[in-house]
Design a protein around this motif. Sequence first.
Motif, PDB file in Angstrom:
ATOM      1  N   ARG A  79      -2.191   3.433   6.078  1.00 35.80           N
ATOM      2  CA  ARG A  79      -2.020   2.495   4.959  1.00 35.80           C
ATOM      3  C   ARG A  79      -0.617   1.895   4.915  1.00 35.80           C
ATOM      4  N   MET A  80       0.294   2.405   5.768  1.00 34.01           N
ATOM      5  CA  MET A  80       1.659   1.884   5.776  1.00 34.01           C
ATOM      6  C   MET A  80       1.816   0.666   6.678  1.00 34.01           C
ATOM      7  N   VAL A  81       0.714   0.056   7.113  1.00 37.54           N
ATOM      8  CA  VAL A  81       0.852  -1.143   7.939  1.00 37.54           C
ATOM      9  C   VAL A  81       1.662  -2.191   7.175  1.00 37.54           C
ATOM     10  N   PRO A  82       2.486  -2.974   7.896  1.00 38.31           N
ATOM     11  CA  PRO A  82       2.731  -2.907   9.345  1.00 38.31           C
ATOM     12  C   PRO A  82       3.869  -1.973   9.744  1.00 38.31           C
ATOM     13  N   ASN A 307       8.164 -11.839  -0.030  1.00 39.94           N
ATOM     14  CA  ASN A 307       7.556 -11.450  -1.316  1.00 39.94           C
ATOM     15  C   ASN A 307       6.305 -12.261  -1.657  1.00 39.94           C
ATOM     16  N   LYS A 308       5.984 -13.245  -0.827  1.00 39.77           N
ATOM     17  CA  LYS A 308       4.726 -13.980  -1.000  1.00 39.77           C
ATOM     18  C   LYS A 308       3.573 -13.335  -0.219  1.00 39.77           C
ATOM     19  N   ILE A 309       3.919 -12.321   0.563  1.00 40.36           N
ATOM     20  CA  ILE A 309       2.909 -11.595   1.340  1.00 40.36           C
ATOM     21  C   ILE A 309       2.480 -10.387   0.514  1.00 40.36           C
ATOM     22  N   THR A 310       1.271 -10.407   0.022  1.00 44.62           N
ATOM     23  CA  THR A 310       0.813  -9.375  -0.909  1.00 44.62           C
ATOM     24  C   THR A 310      -0.542  -8.808  -0.484  1.00 44.62           C
ATOM     25  N   ASP A 311      -1.003  -7.827  -1.253  1.00 40.36           N
ATOM     26  CA  ASP A 311      -2.335  -7.228  -1.049  1.00 40.36           C
ATOM     27  C   ASP A 311      -2.527  -6.767   0.395  1.00 40.36           C
ATOM     28  N   ILE A 312      -1.495  -6.132   0.946  1.00 36.71           N
ATOM     29  CA  ILE A 312      -1.566  -5.653   2.323  1.00 36.71           C
ATOM     30  C   ILE A 312      -2.468  -4.415   2.367  1.00 36.71           C
ATOM     31  N   THR A 313      -3.525  -4.503   3.151  1.00 37.12           N
ATOM     32  CA  THR A 313      -4.517  -3.430   3.209  1.00 37.12           C
ATOM     33  C   THR A 313      -4.909  -3.186   4.648  1.00 37.12           C
ATOM     34  N   VAL A 314      -4.892  -1.920   5.052  1.00 34.60           N
ATOM     35  CA  VAL A 314      -5.278  -1.601   6.423  1.00 34.60           C
ATOM     36  C   VAL A 314      -6.777  -1.810   6.600  1.00 34.60           C
ATOM     37  N   LEU A 315      -7.134  -2.362   7.746  1.00 31.25           N
ATOM     38  CA  LEU A 315      -8.535  -2.455   8.112  1.00 31.25           C
ATOM     39  C   LEU A 315      -8.876  -1.279   9.005  1.00 31.25           C
ATOM     40  N   LYS A 316     -10.144  -1.052   9.224  1.00 31.59           N
ATOM     41  CA  LYS A 316     -10.562   0.061  10.078  1.00 31.59           C
ATOM     42  C   LYS A 316      -9.908  -0.074  11.437  1.00 31.59           C
ATOM     43  N   LYS A 317      -9.343   1.034  11.895  1.00 32.43           N
ATOM     44  CA  LYS A 317      -8.673   1.020  13.194  1.00 32.43           C
ATOM     45  C   LYS A 317      -9.662   0.708  14.299  1.00 32.43           C
ATOM     46  N   GLY A 318      -9.341  -0.305  15.112  1.00 24.43           N
ATOM     47  CA  GLY A 318     -10.209  -0.673  16.207  1.00 24.43           C
ATOM     48  C   GLY A 318      -9.929   0.157  17.449  1.00 24.43           C
ATOM     49  N   MET A 319     -10.721  -0.043  18.483  1.00 26.40           N
ATOM     50  CA  MET A 319     -10.536   0.711  19.715  1.00 26.40           C
ATOM     51  C   MET A 319      -9.277   0.261  20.457  1.00 26.40           C
ATOM     52  N   THR A 320      -8.875  -0.969  20.254  1.00 26.75           N
ATOM     53  CA  THR A 320      -7.737  -1.495  20.987  1.00 26.75           C
ATOM     54  C   THR A 320      -6.542  -1.793  20.096  1.00 26.75           C
ATOM     55  N   ASN A 321      -6.783  -2.228  18.876  1.00 26.33           N
ATOM     56  CA  ASN A 321      -5.705  -2.717  18.028  1.00 26.33           C
ATOM     57  C   ASN A 321      -5.707  -2.083  16.643  1.00 26.33           C
ATOM     58  N   ARG A 322      -4.589  -2.307  15.946  1.00 30.18           N
ATOM     59  CA  ARG A 322      -4.525  -2.037  14.519  1.00 30.18           C
ATOM     60  C   ARG A 322      -4.451  -3.391  13.820  1.00 30.18           C
ATOM     61  N   SER A 323      -5.166  -3.520  12.734  1.00 33.20           N
ATOM     62  CA  SER A 323      -5.181  -4.787  12.007  1.00 33.20           C
ATOM     63  C   SER A 323      -5.015  -4.517  10.522  1.00 33.20           C
ATOM     64  N   PHE A 324      -4.480  -5.510   9.828  1.00 33.16           N
ATOM     65  CA  PHE A 324      -4.392  -5.372   8.379  1.00 33.16           C
ATOM     66  C   PHE A 324      -4.685  -6.700   7.700  1.00 33.16           C
ATOM     67  N   LEU A 325      -5.165  -6.585   6.504  1.00 37.31           N
ATOM     68  CA  LEU A 325      -5.505  -7.734   5.669  1.00 37.31           C
ATOM     69  C   LEU A 325      -4.346  -8.015   4.731  1.00 37.31           C
ATOM     70  N   PHE A 326      -4.051  -9.287   4.491  1.00 40.74           N
ATOM     71  CA  PHE A 326      -3.012  -9.625   3.521  1.00 40.74           C
ATOM     72  C   PHE A 326      -3.335 -10.970   2.884  1.00 40.74           C
ATOM     73  N   SER A 330      -2.452 -17.455  -1.904  1.00 41.27           N
ATOM     74  CA  SER A 330      -3.846 -17.416  -2.372  1.00 41.27           C
ATOM     75  C   SER A 330      -4.883 -17.462  -1.255  1.00 41.27           C
ATOM     76  N   GLU A 331      -4.442 -17.360  -0.004  1.00 41.78           N
ATOM     77  CA  GLU A 331      -5.353 -17.368   1.139  1.00 41.78           C
ATOM     78  C   GLU A 331      -5.311 -16.001   1.801  1.00 41.78           C
ATOM     79  N   LYS A 332      -6.482 -15.482   2.185  1.00 39.63           N
ATOM     80  CA  LYS A 332      -6.543 -14.180   2.844  1.00 39.63           C
ATOM     81  C   LYS A 332      -6.500 -14.351   4.361  1.00 39.63           C
ATOM     82  N   TYR A 333      -5.755 -13.442   5.003  1.00 40.08           N
ATOM     83  CA  TYR A 333      -5.629 -13.466   6.453  1.00 40.08           C
ATOM     84  C   TYR A 333      -5.768 -12.046   7.015  1.00 40.08           C
ATOM     85  N   ILE A 334      -6.034 -11.986   8.309  1.00 38.46           N
ATOM     86  CA  ILE A 334      -5.998 -10.726   9.033  1.00 38.46           C
ATOM     87  C   ILE A 334      -4.940 -10.851  10.119  1.00 38.46           C
TER      88      ILE A 334
END
Length: 587
Positions: A79-82, A307-326, A330-334
């Motif tokens: 949960r400490m991504v990144p 400080n405009k980067i909010t709602d950082i949430t880890v996604l399920k760990k993949g076989m190759t990478n780590r990804s997080f949602l943020f 007002s737009e969501k990205y991975i």
Amino acid sequence: MNRQAYDILQCLYQEPFISQRLLAETSGHSLGTVNKCIKELIESGYIDDSVSMTQKAYLEFAQKAPRRAVILAAGFGMRMVPINTEMPKGLIEVNGEPLIERVIRQLHEVDINEIYVVVGFMKEKYEYLIDEFGVELIVNPEYATRNNLYSISLARNYLENAYVIPCDIWCDQNPFNKHELYSWYMVSDLVDNDSSIRVNRKMELVTVPDNSAGNAMIGICYLTKSDAAIVKKNVENLSKDHRYNESFWEEALYNKDRMIVSARVLHSSDVVEINTYEQLREIDSDANQLKTDAINVICNALHTVPNKITDITVLKKGMTNRSFLFTCNSEKYIMRIPGEGTDKLINRQQEAAVYSAIADKNICDDIAYIDPESGYKITKFINDARVCDPFDHDDVAKCMKKLRAFHELCLTVDHEFDIFGQLEFYESLWKGEPSIYKDYKKTKENVLSLKSYIDRHASKKVLTHIDAVPDNFLFCEKEGKEDIRLIDWEYAGMQDPHVDIAMFCIYALYNREQIDDLISAYFTEGCDDIIRIKIYCYIAVCGLLWSNWCEYKRNLGVDFGEYSLRQYRYAKEFYRIVCEELDSLNK
């Protein structure tokens, strides 16, 4: 002796008796409780008639005094991504001081110098603690696949009169004491929807029903000798049961619906469990670890500030990478961050070339940024998307239709995904170590013998996804209609497109009947035996390919359990099936 009486005795140890009213104020118990406890303490011989401690009381303090501590610091801290891509969570700094160093110093302040730190992820980062603070490191080699219940099992012989402490805790005041009279587990007065326990009127920790809130679990615990013996036994039993591989060590504290230890409640402002980037930012906005490469990339790519980067949430760990949602503006990205060893596995320049080739084809997700050097990638989040269910006939039929339409575009790039070359390449990454499979040499020899059949019957090479597995087909809605997007093009390159059919099958762990059904879903007009056998060949080859890949990742501490074993089985079983099918055709 009950907990209230122990509290009164603790107060008397610290300050001579003046009055019951003052004792009530310092202990936090009512005047009536204080009066009752004093009578009990006199009757049991812990204090005399003048409310002074007896030798029996001093002996009790000596027997239950804290002697050691176990700090749990093995996990990824997902949960400490990144931040966790660059630093283990125990070394995150608050006000310039690493969390684990603060805990160790606080332990030293109360004369606890026998300290064990259970490490795993980035264990080398903690090595300096041996010389600087005199701690002993206990290495958890299974940190990637098992939770901290296994970590505590490795330290189970050090739990007597010991503090158990998570490494991601920041306490304003020292939470440890030179004297403890009973076992406790620390929670805060903060209501937490994710907590499984609450404090009742008896200061017991009892379980809460599902979908109910409890007290926020801090995780620091003290265990006396008698309770440590119970926990040790529980830990030994639970850690042998694979159903508890993902469990927290607190499972060993429960007896039916409550913990065997008392509650110690702190105010939420006095202690903080730092689990996320944003929690760290809230407690120390100038923390060095906030300035990560990933955050800097987001700022530059999306023209924003941290400080405009909010709602950082880890996604399920993949076989190759780590990804997080943020969220940003007002737009969501991975954001994708390459995992361990991927610099050896994937050519990021080639990946960028693939995304260029499929741009504006309505095939993949929307790419906001990709770095051909680092492999960092930012994509727009697709709301309400779901992955393909490989056991749903309609889902599979739609995905095969999408896949075939992509293949029929006959897109091209300048690089090829050489299956046999990659098979050898992954094996080379073992650095001379033999395969974990006893019959690997023979299995590989059999699989390589299929190359001649593949070469004779291979289809024209086009841009092929290579990793077209169920999890990479996203069902979403676009302009009010169902849409399917194919994501994660890291391995894509020029190849026989029928390789994608084989890859879907082996990732879904299909049996032969399910494989034949999938082939029929792709070839709605029917598939002749020559092509079907070729796909069987690909299943054998790709099974060994990903088995070799799994062996490499296993050496990095990442184990894929059944998936790895099943890939090797595909190599063996479908070689046999190909031989049987060819014998049948030749009769």
